[in-house]
Design a protein around this motif. Structure first.
Motif, short mmCIF file in Angstrom:
data_model
loop_
_atom_site.label_atom_id
_atom_site.label_comp_id
_atom_site.label_asym_id
_atom_site.label_seq_id
_atom_site.Cartn_x
_atom_site.Cartn_y
_atom_site.Cartn_z
N VAL A 46 -2.60 2.92 -9.31
CA VAL A 46 -2.07 3.03 -7.86
C VAL A 46 -0.99 4.06 -7.39
N ASN A 47 -1.13 5.28 -8.38
CA ASN A 47 0.01 6.35 -8.06
C ASN A 47 -0.14 6.99 -6.87
N ASP A 48 -1.47 6.82 -6.25
CA ASP A 48 -1.80 7.32 -4.89
C ASP A 48 -1.10 6.67 -3.76
N ARG A 49 -0.37 5.40 -4.13
CA ARG A 49 0.19 4.54 -3.16
C ARG A 49 1.82 4.99 -3.06
N THR A 81 2.72 2.51 -12.20
CA THR A 81 2.09 2.59 -11.00
C THR A 81 0.79 3.15 -11.61
N MET A 89 0.77 -1.14 -0.03
CA MET A 89 -0.05 0.03 0.02
C MET A 89 0.84 1.26 -0.02
N ARG A 120 -3.22 -5.81 -8.29
CA ARG A 120 -3.87 -5.26 -9.35
C ARG A 120 -3.37 -6.12 -10.74
N ALA A 124 0.90 -4.98 -5.99
CA ALA A 124 -0.16 -4.07 -5.60
C ALA A 124 -1.48 -4.62 -5.66
#
Length: 358
Positions: A85-88, A80, A67, A185, A183
């Protein structure tokens, strides 16, 4: 993995074992130091991990999905991003991201800066402060190799990214699947890789129906030195566009894609090429028109540059981010460069050179 040569994944009882192995290759040169190896054990958070004994002794345990992700190279950010998942991301190399939103987060301090892997090892204070679950670590030189055990000693699992050692550009794309496993995903990763593969196949088929044309990709580094593409993934892009590269040699993951040659050798072997990718962001200006006139590509106006999709104000180049995992977009540019009958859309990364002497 259909294309990847630098890593493999083995399914076990509800978890996965990932082996990564490659050499650190000097820029424009050969492998240096010993071959690097890393074994990862990816275990879902809700599952009891296996004991790290036997063939798992010395392996790195990573609980998935991760995360909080740290990264030291721009194309990791592209991976990412396509996985959503760039916010991770909690730490990246610096402020040169092509993605405006991510660059703003870095500049605001919301995402830490640990330094790009091509220039230096990660800044340990910033890395530790970001509290990542993993560090996606490209190792551009042996200094990064030396820093890896120090990072691990601080309790941060390292995932080596050997993408540049892949001799096939689709092997590079497979790293999206690896990060997708980390991730959580995987579905998105599988769909992305399949999309790129479909696009590549369609472009190769269209190019193969056209007459073969000769092409060189060589940029000027100053003095009397040029850097032509010779092997590996970059050479395969030229070949798959139905191009004949007079400098092409055998693939070798222990060598960089290019070698340095003199102007004399460039003329001797490349003067009859139909098209020439002359520049990229590393190039020094070359203004000797008398030399350029000796090349058919210059005289015929088939001179191109890999300078599209840039943001000069941010010193950001999408060619080194998204394009790394979208070889279909790069291949499309080369196909359109070589085969005018297939110019059905604008150029993206590789486009007509506007800076060559007229």
């Amino acid at each position: 993995m259909a294309h990847a040569k630098t890593f493999r994944v083995v399914e076990r009882d509800g978890y996965r074992v990932v082996d990564l192995k490659a050499s650190v290759v000097s820029w424009g040169g050969d492998a240096v130091g010993e071959e690097q190896f890393q074994r990862l054990v990816l275990v879902p958070r809700e599952q009891t991990p296996p004991p790290l004994t036997g063939d798992l002794a010395g392996a790195t345990l990573i609980r998935t999905p991760v995360m909080r992700i740290a990264s030291n190279t721009g194309f990791h950010e592209a991976i990412t991003k396509v996985l959503g998942v760039n916010d991770r991301l909690v730490a990246v190399g610096g402020v040169k991201s092509y993605d405006d939103a991510l660059r703003a987060r870095v500049r605001s301090g919301a995402v830490r800066q640990i330094g790009y892997g091509w220039h230096s090892p990660p800044a340990l204070d910033a890395l530790v402060a970001s509290k990542p679950d993993v560090l996606l670590m490209s190792m551009g030189d042996m200094k990064n190799v030396g820093a890896k055990p120090r990072v691990e000693a601080l309790g941060i699992p390292v995932v080596p990214i050997f993408l540049d050692n892949e001799p096939d550009y689709m092997g590079r794309v497979e790293y999206v699947r690896l990060v997708g496993m980390l991730a959580g995903r995987e579905t998105e990763a599988e769909a992305f890789v399949a999309m790129v593969a479909r696009n590549v196949d369609a472009l190769k088929k269209a190019a193969a129906a056209q007459p073969i044309r000769s092409v060189i990709s060589a940029w000027f580094s100053g003095g009397d030195q040029w850097n032509p593409v010779i092997r590996n993934a970059d050479a395969k892009l030229l070949r798959d566009a139905n191009g004949r590269n007079p400098f092409e040699g055998p693939d070798d993951p222990r060598k960089d894609s290019f070698n340095r040659i003199s102007t004399e050798e460039l003329i001797a072997r490349g003067r009859d090429a139909d098209c020439w990718i002359l520049r990229d962001s590393h190039s020094q200006p070359f203004t000797d028109r008398a030399v350029l006139e000796r090349f058919k590509a210059y005289r015929d106006g088939c001179l191109f540059a890999a300078d599209g999709m840039t943001k000069p104000e941010a010193d950001a180049f999408d060619y080194y981010e998204t394009a790394v995992i979208r070889p279909d977009l790069v291949l499309g540019d080369i196909v359109r460069m070589l085969h005018p009958a297939l110019r059905d859309q604008p150029f993206r990364y590789i486009r007509l050179d506007t800076r060559a002497p007229q």
